[in-house]
Design an enzyme around this catalytic site. Structure first.
Site, short mmCIF file in Angstrom:
data_model
loop_
_atom_site.label_atom_id
_atom_site.label_comp_id
_atom_site.label_asym_id
_atom_site.label_seq_id
_atom_site.Cartn_x
_atom_site.Cartn_y
_atom_site.Cartn_z
N GLN A 70 -3.23 66.47 -64.84
CA GLN A 70 -2.38 65.11 -64.87
C GLN A 70 -2.86 64.21 -63.72
O GLN A 70 -3.08 63.08 -64.00
CB GLN A 70 -0.85 65.64 -64.84
CG GLN A 70 0.17 64.29 -64.68
CD GLN A 70 1.44 64.43 -64.51
OE1 GLN A 70 2.41 63.89 -64.34
NE2 GLN A 70 1.83 65.84 -64.68
N GLU A 92 1.83 70.12 -59.53
CA GLU A 92 3.00 69.20 -59.24
C GLU A 92 4.00 69.58 -58.11
O GLU A 92 4.26 69.11 -56.93
CB GLU A 92 3.39 68.71 -60.63
CG GLU A 92 5.01 67.90 -60.24
CD GLU A 92 4.50 66.61 -59.68
OE1 GLU A 92 3.83 65.79 -60.35
OE2 GLU A 92 5.29 65.95 -59.05
N ASP A 110 1.71 64.52 -58.97
CA ASP A 110 0.60 64.18 -59.73
C ASP A 110 0.37 62.64 -59.96
O ASP A 110 -0.46 62.19 -59.79
CB ASP A 110 0.83 65.07 -61.25
CG ASP A 110 0.59 66.50 -61.35
OD1 ASP A 110 -0.35 66.83 -60.01
OD2 ASP A 110 0.87 67.27 -61.94
N GLY A 162 19.11 54.14 -48.72
CA GLY A 162 19.06 53.06 -47.95
C GLY A 162 20.31 52.71 -47.30
O GLY A 162 21.14 53.56 -46.92
N GLY A 163 20.43 51.50 -46.75
CA GLY A 163 21.68 51.25 -45.97
C GLY A 163 22.82 50.75 -46.70
O GLY A 163 23.86 50.64 -46.10
N1 COA Z 1 -18.85 72.14 -67.27
C1 COA Z 1 -19.13 73.59 -66.65
N2 COA Z 1 -18.16 73.99 -65.81
C2 COA Z 1 -17.03 73.04 -65.59
C3 COA Z 1 -16.89 71.75 -66.34
C4 COA Z 1 -17.88 71.35 -67.28
N3 COA Z 1 -17.93 70.24 -67.92
N4 COA Z 1 -15.75 71.26 -65.83
C5 COA Z 1 -15.23 72.15 -64.97
N5 COA Z 1 -16.01 73.03 -64.89
C6 COA Z 1 -15.63 74.31 -64.12
C7 COA Z 1 -15.72 73.80 -62.55
O1 COA Z 1 -17.04 73.76 -62.13
C8 COA Z 1 -14.80 75.15 -62.07
O2 COA Z 1 -15.84 76.22 -61.80
P1 COA Z 1 -15.71 77.13 -60.32
O3 COA Z 1 -14.65 77.55 -60.09
O4 COA Z 1 -16.69 78.13 -60.89
O5 COA Z 1 -16.49 76.10 -59.24
C9 COA Z 1 -14.06 75.56 -63.25
O6 COA Z 1 -14.33 74.95 -64.08
C10 COA Z 1 -12.45 75.40 -63.11
O7 COA Z 1 -12.31 74.24 -62.17
P2 COA Z 1 -10.78 74.25 -61.31
O8 COA Z 1 -10.57 72.82 -60.75
O9 COA Z 1 -10.77 75.52 -60.36
O10 COA Z 1 -9.87 74.57 -62.48
P3 COA Z 1 -8.20 75.60 -62.55
O11 COA Z 1 -7.74 75.48 -63.90
O12 COA Z 1 -8.76 76.74 -62.13
O13 COA Z 1 -7.48 74.91 -61.57
C11 COA Z 1 -5.98 73.03 -60.58
C12 COA Z 1 -6.46 73.59 -61.80
C13 COA Z 1 -5.46 71.77 -61.07
C14 COA Z 1 -5.04 74.04 -59.85
C15 COA Z 1 -7.18 72.53 -59.53
O14 COA Z 1 -8.22 72.02 -60.36
C16 COA Z 1 -6.57 71.90 -58.26
O15 COA Z 1 -6.03 72.29 -57.45
N6 COA Z 1 -7.08 70.69 -58.31
C17 COA Z 1 -6.82 69.81 -57.26
C18 COA Z 1 -5.29 69.40 -57.10
C19 COA Z 1 -4.95 68.75 -58.23
O16 COA Z 1 -5.21 67.64 -58.88
N7 COA Z 1 -3.61 69.40 -58.98
C20 COA Z 1 -3.06 68.59 -59.97
C21 COA Z 1 -3.49 69.14 -61.34
S1 COA Z 1 -2.25 68.05 -62.30
#
Ligand code: COA
Length: 415
Positions: free
Chosen positions: A17, A139, A168, A247-248
């Site tokens: 998001q 979030e 988010d 607020g106030g």
């Molecule tokens: N091709 C190949 N690999 C891809 C890719 C693509 N097109 N797109 C993503 N990937 C890989 C990434 O390189 C990563 O690999 P790695 O862990 O081996 O380095 C993997 O996919 C997963 O990415 P990640 O961001 O860790 O996803 P997740 O589902 O495990 O975590 C979140 C999700 C949201 C918790 C995390 O991305 C995060 O903390 N983001 C920052 C904060 C944020 O925006 N949070 C709110 C989300 S609404």
């Protein structure tokens, strides 16, 4: 008519998001947003909270309008080359991967700068540098760590998260502002830069008034507009204030006619000081306008509970809309508690494009929230979200790949 961000190309590496809200806004302002997804899977939200089998979820469609979707396996060497070509031709890379994921892919800030020194690299992360910088964040974690949860809810209950996605979507908004600011600075410097919006920081920014109150509390030991005053107790930290106004001008949520069966038959009522005499007239307590116990804001503060109870006796005789009509006549600030159903059906929101009906090839018609920011010279037309990889061939052709090369890359699993 042209659009404000015409000519700006965004390499959209966002998912879920926070990041997608940011790039959707940029797309609505006219940027060409190219969303990179993994072939076969795509943004995980395509399949989350589905209401129709095998169809992109509303979660995905409502966050990814006006974008193009390309599939690239960025861990495949040939896929990396395609990504490099995109980095060389785009202005901004936006990502919200877990910390370090972009580096692990091989796209460090230094490498990106080598490829394109004008590139702006914009990231959402859960936390800025510090003890939690490596944490994955969603979030509600941000709401809790940014001060929203500890200050939301009622004094006798646990911390509460809000339905507004301030962690988010709120951080997405912060990031979008950072990006356009960096684009503006680039017109002078010619250089890209990194933009970071940490979700904890974004939530805290939106909770600024609570840090204000923390310092007031430390200095004076109490806050007279909080429901803990005068009979409750204050501790060391800002308490949960129920529905008290931030607020106030004291306010509270009051029951309206029908509250026994309708969970949203309520109104937010503000006892704004300049209209106190009018409030007294409306609720039939004319004597309060001159009674020294009620006539001034300071005198009213220790009696707010009783005052709101008296006003509620009046609001309970009216529907929230009747109460609105009467109170607005006297410029008394108030607001109905609107349900999502009421908002979805509100004609004026449809008229302004704040609620938009969109048609989607596999989903059919659905409602979404349009661009909440209206520019008079850059109107927004909301277009449906892309299917997974819908624009891969189109974007690859723009990058100079021939149909044969595209098909070879597909066979190799790179796109
Ligand atoms: N091709 C190949 N690999 C891809 C890719 C693509 N097109 N797109 C993503 N990937 C890989 C990434 O390189 C990563 O690999 P790695 O862990 O081996 O380095 C993997 O996919 C997963 O990415 P990640 O961001 O860790 O996803 P997740 O589902 O495990 O975590 C979140 C999700 C949201 C918790 C995390 O991305 C995060 O903390 N983001 C920052 C904060 C944020 O925006 N949070 C709110 C989300 S609404």
């Amino acid at each position: 008519m042209g659009k404000a961000l015409d000519g700006v190309r965004i390499l959209d590496f966002t998912h879920v998001q926070s990041g997608p809200t940011c790039t959707q806004l940029l797309a609505w302002f006219g940027a060409d947003v190219i969303k990179v997804e993994r072939a076969g899977a795509g943004d995980i939200t395509r399949e989350q909270l589905r209401d129709i089998p095998d169809v992109d979820s509303l979660y995905f469609t409502m966050l990814n309008h006006n974008k193009r979707s390309v599939t690239i396996d960025t861990k495949n060497p040939e896929g990396k080359q395609v990504l490099e070509a995109l980095i060389q031709t785009c202005d901004v890379l936006v990502e919200n991967f877990a910390p370090g994921a972009l580096d692990r892919m091989g796209f460090t800030w230094e490498r990106i700068q080598e490829l394109n020194p004008r590139m702006i690299v914009a990231s959402v992360k859960g936390f800025g540098p510090g003890p939690y910088e490596d944490c994955k964040v969603y979030e509600n974690v941000a709401q809790c760590a940014g001060g929203a949860a500890s200050t939301t809810g009622f004094d006798d209950g646990p911390p509460v998260v809000t339905g507004a996605q301030i962690g988010d979507s709120g951080t997405g908004l912060h990031l979008a502002l950072g990006i356009v600011t960096a684009l503006f600075q680039r017109t002078q410097t010619g250089r890209g830069q990194r933009v970071l919006a940490a979700m904890q920081d974004g939530v805290l920014n939106l909770c600024r008034v609570k840090l204000r109150d923390q310092q007031r509390l430390e200095r004076t030991g109490m806050m007279k507009e909080y429901p803990q005053y005068p009979n409750g107790e204050f501790g060391e930290a800002v308490p949960r204030a129920g529905n008290a106004s931030g607020g106030g001008q004291p306010g509270w949520i009051l029951k309206c006619k029908g509250w026994e069966t309708d969970p949203n038959a309520y109104i937010y009522f503000i006892t704004q000081a300049p209209v106190w005499a009018k409030i007294c007239n409306v609720i039939g307590k004319e004597e309060w306008a001159t009674d020294p116990d009620y006539a001034t804001p300071a005198a009213r503060l220790p009696r707010l509970k009783d005052i709101f109870a008296e006003i509620e006796r009046w609001t309970m005789t009216k529907t929230k809309f009747e109460a609105m009509q009467i109170l607005n006549k006297y410029d008394i600030p108030c607001g109905p508690i609107l349900s999502m159903k009421e908002i979805a059906e509100e004609p004026s929101l449809r008229k302004t494009g704040t609620i938009v009906e969109v048609d989607h090839p596999t989903r059919g018609k659905y409602l979404t929230v349009g661009n909440p920011i209206k520019l008079s010279d850059s109107p927004t037309e909301v277009r449906r979200s892309p299917l997974l990889g819908e624009h891969t061939d189109e974007v690859m052709a723009e990058l100079g790949y021939s149909p044969e090369q595209i098909s070879a890359l597909r066979t190799a699993g790179a796109i």
